[in-house]
Design a protein around this motif. Sequence first.
Motif, PDB file in Angstrom:
ATOM      1  N   TRP A   1       0.854  -1.181   0.000  1.00 16.72           N
ATOM      2  CA  TRP A   1       0.000   0.000   0.000  1.00 16.72           C
ATOM      3  C   TRP A   1       0.889   1.228   0.000  1.00 16.72           C
ATOM      4  CZ3 TRP A   1      -3.732  -1.482   4.593  1.00 16.72           C
ATOM      5  CH2 TRP A   1      -4.472  -2.625   4.229  1.00 16.72           C
ATOM      6  N   GLU A   2       0.950   1.913  -1.125  1.00 14.65           N
ATOM      7  CA  GLU A   2       1.781   3.103  -1.221  1.00 14.65           C
ATOM      8  C   GLU A   2       1.103   4.127  -2.119  1.00 14.65           C
ATOM      9  OE1 GLU A   2       5.584   2.104  -3.212  1.00 14.65           O
ATOM     10  OE2 GLU A   2       4.762   0.087  -3.344  1.00 14.65           O
TER      11      GLU A   2
ATOM     12  N   ASP B   1       0.471   7.847  10.985  1.00 12.77           N
ATOM     13  CA  ASP B   1       1.155   8.595   9.929  1.00 12.77           C
ATOM     14  C   ASP B   1       1.936   9.711  10.619  1.00 12.77           C
ATOM     15  OD1 ASP B   1       1.940   9.601   7.487  1.00 12.77           O
ATOM     16  OD2 ASP B   1       0.008  10.511   7.022  1.00 12.77           O
TER      17      ASP B   1
ATOM     18  N   ASN C   1      -0.311   6.749  -0.994  1.00 18.17           N
ATOM     19  CA  ASN C   1      -1.514   7.186  -0.286  1.00 18.17           C
ATOM     20  C   ASN C   1      -1.223   8.331   0.679  1.00 18.17           C
ATOM     21  OD1 ASN C   1      -0.127   5.665   1.691  1.00 18.17           O
ATOM     22  ND2 ASN C   1      -1.251   3.832   1.083  1.00 18.17           N
ATOM     23  N   GLY C   2      -0.079   8.986   0.511  1.00 19.43           N
ATOM     24  CA  GLY C   2       0.224  10.170   1.310  1.00 19.43           C
ATOM     25  C   GLY C   2       0.884   9.922   2.639  1.00 19.43           C
TER      26      GLY C   2
ATOM     27  N   VAL D   1      -4.290   7.173   9.937  1.00 21.69           N
ATOM     28  CA  VAL D   1      -4.955   6.842   8.683  1.00 21.69           C
ATOM     29  C   VAL D   1      -5.594   5.465   8.831  1.00 21.69           C
ATOM     30  CG1 VAL D   1      -4.711   6.504   6.196  1.00 21.69           C
ATOM     31  CG2 VAL D   1      -3.295   8.209   7.366  1.00 21.69           C
TER      32      VAL D   1
ATOM     33  N   GLY E   1      -6.863  -1.799   1.184  1.00 16.16           N
ATOM     34  CA  GLY E   1      -5.855  -0.758   1.119  1.00 16.16           C
ATOM     35  C   GLY E   1      -6.365   0.618   0.756  1.00 16.16           C
ATOM     36  N   GLU E   2      -7.690   0.786   0.641  1.00 20.87           N
ATOM     37  CA  GLU E   2      -8.236   2.109   0.351  1.00 20.87           C
ATOM     38  C   GLU E   2      -8.337   2.917   1.647  1.00 20.87           C
ATOM     39  OE1 GLU E   2     -10.001  -0.693  -0.411  1.00 20.87           O
ATOM     40  OE2 GLU E   2      -9.438  -0.874  -2.534  1.00 20.87           O
ATOM     41  N   VAL E   3      -8.063   4.212   1.561  1.00 21.84           N
ATOM     42  CA  VAL E   3      -8.166   5.076   2.726  1.00 21.84           C
ATOM     43  C   VAL E   3      -9.633   5.295   3.072  1.00 21.84           C
ATOM     44  CG1 VAL E   3      -7.710   7.376   3.653  1.00 21.84           C
ATOM     45  CG2 VAL E   3      -5.977   6.234   2.256  1.00 21.84           C
TER      46      VAL E   3
ATOM     47  N   PHE F   1      -7.384   2.313   6.899  1.00 20.05           N
ATOM     48  CA  PHE F   1      -7.491   1.678   5.588  1.00 20.05           C
ATOM     49  C   PHE F   1      -8.525   0.565   5.625  1.00 20.05           C
ATOM     50  CE2 PHE F   1      -3.177   3.357   5.708  1.00 20.05           C
ATOM     51  CZ  PHE F   1      -2.989   3.873   4.432  1.00 20.05           C
TER      52      PHE F   1
ATOM     53  N   THR G   1      -9.077   9.780   7.806  1.00 21.24           N
ATOM     54  CA  THR G   1      -7.906  10.225   8.557  1.00 21.24           C
ATOM     55  C   THR G   1      -8.396  11.079   9.717  1.00 21.24           C
ATOM     56  OG1 THR G   1      -7.559  12.270   7.300  1.00 21.24           O
ATOM     57  CG2 THR G   1      -6.511  10.270   6.450  1.00 21.24           C
TER      58      THR G   1
ATOM     59  N   ARG H   1       5.199   3.299   3.263  1.00 26.75           N
ATOM     60  CA  ARG H   1       4.176   2.374   2.799  1.00 26.75           C
ATOM     61  C   ARG H   1       3.939   1.263   3.818  1.00 26.75           C
ATOM     62  NH1 ARG H   1       7.675  -0.738  -2.004  1.00 26.75           N
ATOM     63  NH2 ARG H   1       9.207  -1.722  -0.605  1.00 26.75           N
TER      64      ARG H   1
END
Length: 329
Positions: A55-56, A78, A58-59, A85, A91-93, A87, A96, A320
């Motif tokens: 998972w990368e 983070d 994604n900020g 964060v 792996g979708e956010v 997920f 936050t 990540r």
Amino acid sequence: MWWSQEVSVSPSKRSAVFYALGFRRLGWVFTSAALTMALTGCRNPPLAYQWAASWEGNGLEEPIGVAVGSEHSVFVSDTGHNRIVQFSPGGEVIRTFGRQGTEAGALDRPMHIVLDAQGLLYVAEYLNDRIQVFDGEGHAQGVLGDGIFDAPGGVAVDRDGAVYVADFYHDRVVKLDPKGDVVATWGRGGRVWPGRFHYPTDVAIAPNGEIIVADAYNHRIQVFSKDGTFIRMWGGPLGVGLKGDGRGQFDVATGVGADRQGRIYVADFYNHRVQVFSPTGRWVGAFGTSGTGPGQFNHPTDVAVASDGTIYVVDFGNNRIQLFRTERG
């Protein structure tokens, strides 16, 4: 770099990069020697681990801690953005929460994190010297240990709701009851001997209730009972705090986690790998090398294992999260 090889206490933690010989003591040395032999002489074939996903993009900036919920929702500290964060399993956010500050809901250098049985998220705040608690949607629920800690690095919660904190600059573990009152502390600064710590960074609970401590700059793992009684340790020759890159050796053990079988996973920071041990400290496998490709790490900092056996590793320097699975249970 998150943890420096030489950490010193200064008036402001913000200036830190990061973070008579008795028979009884001799007995612990001989016990550690036996453990070291077991670590380096694993009789069974080592467990093999396969890279599953990364998972990368994604900020994330300098992530440090990871925790997995009952629905495989994954929370990551983070740290570079002073936020958490969340997920989805894919792996979708999802959301936050958090921002830099000292008020409720704000964070300052969030480190290792953990979820309790009710789904509450506990966050060790290195620069706010506290443990902050959030619900599953990111709403602040309260603070534990305000005024007690000096740069807490890691936190764990047992089945009874007791909270254990790796108190970095105090070189100790602090046990709190569910209300946040101190019920026990153990450890002091030092090398070699059991129960001495040199900047502990993380703590985890084994399925049998034992307390696993990442004694980071002693390059070892120490295990205790719930009341702080020393049980075992390993890492380097005799577990005396010498760094190395062989089986069962560490070069700054920054994060620790356990799976349902009691296997213990250690983020081996400067060796760019994760090592895996049996509940008694026998080496059973390792994965990862230095790099930016799939299955490679740039200073891993934490490990969490989901109920289905998926292993989540925080790849700090590569910003990540990487996922792995074992070929056998």
